[in-house]
Write a protein that holds these residues in place. Structure first.
Motif, PDB file in Angstrom:
ATOM      1  N   PRO A   2      -8.278   3.433 -11.986  1.00  0.00           N
ATOM      2  CA  PRO A   2      -8.080   2.397 -13.007  1.00  0.00           C
ATOM      3  C   PRO A   2      -7.122   1.316 -12.508  1.00  0.00           C
ATOM      4  O   PRO A   2      -6.194   1.600 -11.738  1.00  0.00           O
ATOM      5  CB  PRO A   2      -7.471   3.155 -14.183  1.00  0.00           C
ATOM      6  N   LEU A   3      -7.341   0.089 -12.963  1.00  0.00           N
ATOM      7  CA  LEU A   3      -6.505  -1.040 -12.543  1.00  0.00           C
ATOM      8  C   LEU A   3      -5.037  -0.793 -12.873  1.00  0.00           C
ATOM      9  O   LEU A   3      -4.156  -1.099 -12.065  1.00  0.00           O
ATOM     10  CB  LEU A   3      -6.999  -2.339 -13.202  1.00  0.00           C
ATOM     11  N   GLY A   4      -4.754  -0.209 -14.031  1.00  0.00           N
ATOM     12  CA  GLY A   4      -3.366   0.080 -14.403  1.00  0.00           C
ATOM     13  C   GLY A   4      -2.694   1.023 -13.426  1.00  0.00           C
ATOM     14  O   GLY A   4      -1.519   0.867 -13.099  1.00  0.00           O
ATOM     15  N   THR A   5      -3.437   2.014 -12.936  1.00  0.00           N
ATOM     16  CA  THR A   5      -2.896   2.958 -11.946  1.00  0.00           C
ATOM     17  C   THR A   5      -2.582   2.236 -10.647  1.00  0.00           C
ATOM     18  O   THR A   5      -1.532   2.459 -10.027  1.00  0.00           O
ATOM     19  CB  THR A   5      -3.910   4.100 -11.695  1.00  0.00           C
ATOM     20  N   ILE A   6      -3.492   1.349 -10.230  1.00  0.00           N
ATOM     21  CA  ILE A   6      -3.273   0.568  -9.003  1.00  0.00           C
ATOM     22  C   ILE A   6      -1.995  -0.258  -9.145  1.00  0.00           C
ATOM     23  O   ILE A   6      -1.131  -0.239  -8.263  1.00  0.00           O
ATOM     24  CB  ILE A   6      -4.472  -0.374  -8.730  1.00  0.00           C
ATOM     25  N   LYS A   7      -1.859  -0.957 -10.271  1.00  0.00           N
ATOM     26  CA  LYS A   7      -0.676  -1.803 -10.480  1.00  0.00           C
ATOM     27  C   LYS A   7       0.604  -0.982 -10.482  1.00  0.00           C
ATOM     28  O   LYS A   7       1.598  -1.364  -9.858  1.00  0.00           O
ATOM     29  CB  LYS A   7      -0.815  -2.569 -11.797  1.00  0.00           C
ATOM     30  N   SER A   8       0.579   0.171 -11.162  1.00  0.00           N
ATOM     31  CA  SER A   8       1.774   1.027 -11.225  1.00  0.00           C
ATOM     32  C   SER A   8       2.164   1.538  -9.852  1.00  0.00           C
ATOM     33  O   SER A   8       3.336   1.521  -9.472  1.00  0.00           O
ATOM     34  CB  SER A   8       1.525   2.221 -12.154  1.00  0.00           C
ATOM     35  N   ARG A   9       1.173   2.018  -9.100  1.00  0.00           N
ATOM     36  CA  ARG A   9       1.480   2.572  -7.776  1.00  0.00           C
ATOM     37  C   ARG A   9       1.996   1.506  -6.826  1.00  0.00           C
ATOM     38  O   ARG A   9       2.914   1.763  -6.038  1.00  0.00           O
ATOM     39  CB  ARG A   9       0.245   3.261  -7.190  1.00  0.00           C
ATOM     40  N   ILE A  10       1.421   0.323  -6.890  1.00  0.00           N
ATOM     41  CA  ILE A  10       1.894  -0.755  -6.019  1.00  0.00           C
ATOM     42  C   ILE A  10       3.313  -1.151  -6.415  1.00  0.00           C
ATOM     43  O   ILE A  10       4.178  -1.333  -5.548  1.00  0.00           O
ATOM     44  CB  ILE A  10       0.932  -1.960  -6.045  1.00  0.00           C
ATOM     45  N   ARG A  11       3.583  -1.264  -7.706  1.00  0.00           N
ATOM     46  CA  ARG A  11       4.927  -1.611  -8.176  1.00  0.00           C
ATOM     47  C   ARG A  11       5.944  -0.554  -7.725  1.00  0.00           C
ATOM     48  O   ARG A  11       7.016  -0.874  -7.209  1.00  0.00           O
ATOM     49  CB  ARG A  11       4.934  -1.767  -9.699  1.00  0.00           C
ATOM     50  N   LEU A  12       5.584   0.739  -7.884  1.00  0.00           N
ATOM     51  CA  LEU A  12       6.480   1.812  -7.437  1.00  0.00           C
ATOM     52  C   LEU A  12       6.701   1.756  -5.926  1.00  0.00           C
ATOM     53  O   LEU A  12       7.818   1.947  -5.438  1.00  0.00           O
ATOM     54  CB  LEU A  12       5.906   3.176  -7.831  1.00  0.00           C
ATOM     55  N   ILE A  61      -9.226  -3.472  -5.149  1.00  0.00           N
ATOM     56  CA  ILE A  61      -8.759  -2.134  -4.771  1.00  0.00           C
ATOM     57  C   ILE A  61      -9.226  -1.121  -5.807  1.00  0.00           C
ATOM     58  O   ILE A  61      -9.679  -0.026  -5.454  1.00  0.00           O
ATOM     59  CB  ILE A  61      -7.221  -2.110  -4.619  1.00  0.00           C
ATOM     60  N   ALA A  62      -9.143  -1.490  -7.083  1.00  0.00           N
ATOM     61  CA  ALA A  62      -9.584  -0.581  -8.152  1.00  0.00           C
ATOM     62  C   ALA A  62     -11.060  -0.252  -8.000  1.00  0.00           C
ATOM     63  O   ALA A  62     -11.458   0.914  -8.089  1.00  0.00           O
ATOM     64  CB  ALA A  62      -9.308  -1.195  -9.524  1.00  0.00           C
ATOM     65  N   SER A  63     -11.891  -1.260  -7.738  1.00  0.00           N
ATOM     66  CA  SER A  63     -13.318  -0.957  -7.593  1.00  0.00           C
ATOM     67  C   SER A  63     -13.602  -0.230  -6.285  1.00  0.00           C
ATOM     68  O   SER A  63     -14.495   0.610  -6.227  1.00  0.00           O
ATOM     69  CB  SER A  63     -14.178  -2.208  -7.735  1.00  0.00           C
TER      70      SER A  63
END
Length: 176
Positions: free
Chosen positions: A156-166, A149-151
């Motif tokens: 950024p991968l961190g943004t992807i992880k944060s948004r999915i977690r939220l 998803i990041a690519s």
């Protein structure tokens, strides 16, 4: 900068634009093939299935609705369904292995409960901000990893992880 996939899909849908289809094909066909190979298909089967997915995109472009799903989610949902169809064909039992008699009826309370839960999930997904909903669709309906998803999005991968977690936290809250 990533092309505007929705604009390309609309050109395919509305104008049968072959150049727009070629751009979609060039980008998504290899990714669909990779997705299918990761899910267990051999290279030849994955290639054939990816071709079928892209043919379906061309034939059924009029069914694409950007309000319901991103282009990637729509394409990977088609791919996922094709993969399921392939597995069913591969695992189809021989006639002598088929059970005799009618299948037992499913428990109606369970069926109704699943229908209600599905409807609640659809409404909860609609309530998510578009950025979060798009990532959830890519991750869970498109079966993409967070790195993919990041690519794909350039985030950024961190943004992807944060948004999915939220988004998952919000979904849990909305489905209580």
């Amino acid at each position: 900068m990533e092309p505007d996939w929705v604009a390309l899909m609309k050109r395919v849908r509305d104008d049968r634009d072959k150049a727009a289809f070629a751009d979609l094909f060039t980008h998504f066909a290899p990714r669909v093939k990779g997705f299918l190979m990761k899910s267990g298909a051999d290279a030849t089967t994955a290639e054939e299935c990816a071709q079928d997915v892209m043919t379906t995109l061309w034939r059924k472009a009029d069914q694409f609705d950007p309000r319901r799903a991103s282009v990637a989610t729509w394409i990977f949902t088609i791919a996922r369904n094709r993969r399921i169809d392939m597995l069913r064909r591969e695992n189809r039992p021989e006639p002598e292995d088929l059970p005799w008699g009618p299948e037992p009826e499913p428990d109606q309370a369970e069926v109704i409960g699943l229908q209600q839960e599905s409807a609640l999930l659809v409404e909860a997904l609609k309530a998510l901000p578009e950025q979060q909903r798009d990532l959830i669709e890519k991750a869970y309906f498109g079966d993409l990893t967070q790195s993919e998803i990041a690519s794909l999005t350039g985030l950024p991968l961190g943004t992807i992880k944060s948004r999915i977690r939220l988004a998952l936290d919000r979904l849990r809250y909305l489905m209580k």
